[in-house]
Design an enzyme around this catalytic site. Structure first.
Site, short mmCIF file in Angstrom:
data_model
loop_
_atom_site.label_atom_id
_atom_site.label_comp_id
_atom_site.label_asym_id
_atom_site.label_seq_id
_atom_site.Cartn_x
_atom_site.Cartn_y
_atom_site.Cartn_z
N PHE A 1 0.81 -1.23 0.00
CA PHE A 1 0.00 0.00 0.00
C PHE A 1 0.84 1.28 0.00
CE2 PHE A 1 0.48 -1.40 4.43
CZ PHE A 1 1.03 -0.27 5.02
N THR B 1 -5.75 1.99 13.76
CA THR B 1 -5.44 2.37 12.39
C THR B 1 -6.63 2.07 11.47
OG1 THR B 1 -3.09 1.96 12.77
CG2 THR B 1 -3.82 2.01 10.48
N ARG C 1 -10.95 8.35 15.13
CA ARG C 1 -11.27 7.48 13.99
C ARG C 1 -12.61 6.76 14.18
NH1 ARG C 1 -5.14 5.42 13.79
NH2 ARG C 1 -4.29 6.97 12.35
N HIS D 1 -2.67 10.95 11.62
CA HIS D 1 -1.49 10.17 11.96
C HIS D 1 -1.01 10.59 13.34
CE1 HIS D 1 2.55 8.44 11.81
NE2 HIS D 1 2.94 9.58 12.33
#
Length: 153
Positions: A61, A95, A106, A119
């Site tokens: 990725f 994540t 998130r 981040h």
């Protein structure tokens, strides 16, 4: 910087900026009691992003991650406080947003791992590396917050 404090690097990614989440994210860190010591609004170069994500360069990725991070402006910040690296990671959530609890950044604002809006450094050592990559020493502002004595014993 106080002896018992540490610093972390937090970056609001292009999707977080485009979705108007900058103020909400800053608000959460401020309300927790952390102190903002540096912030800049930048369109990160591909070279900077390749350095930042060097540990991921062999992952499939990686090219897409660099392209995504280069697709728009980023808000780069340095936050300071007791256990700010660990606590900051908890505040961000996992994540993969699908694994993030409600109440985390998130968990509240993301759906897919490829667009996870923020981040945060994963260790004190990573934080030091990332801070020095994104900021010059003179850009880190040392001051005493008037709220300090209301946050810390």
């Amino acid at each position: 910087m106080a002896a018992n404090c540490e610093r972390t690097f937090i970056a609001i990614k292009p999707d977080g900026v485009q979705r108007g989440l900058v103020g909400e994210i800053i608000k959460r860190f401020e309300q927790k009691g952390f102190r903002l010591v540096a912030m800049k609004f930048v369109h990160a170069s591909e070279d900077l992003l390749k350095q930042h994500y060097i540990d991921l360069k062999d992952r499939p990725f990686y090219p897409g991650l660099v392209k995504y991070m280069n697709s728009g402006p980023v808000v780069a910040m340095v936050w300071e406080g007791l256990n700010v690296v660990k606590t900051g990671r908890v505040m961000l959530g996992e994540t993969n947003p699908a694994d993030s609890k409600p109440g985390t950044i998130r968990g509240d604002f993301c759906i897919q791992v490829g667009r996870n809006i923020i981040h945060g450094s994963d260790s004190v050592e990573s934080a030091q590396k990332e801070i020095s990559l994104w900021f010059k020493p003179a850009e880190l502002i040392d001051y005493r917050s008037c709220a300090h004595d209301w946050v810390y014993e």
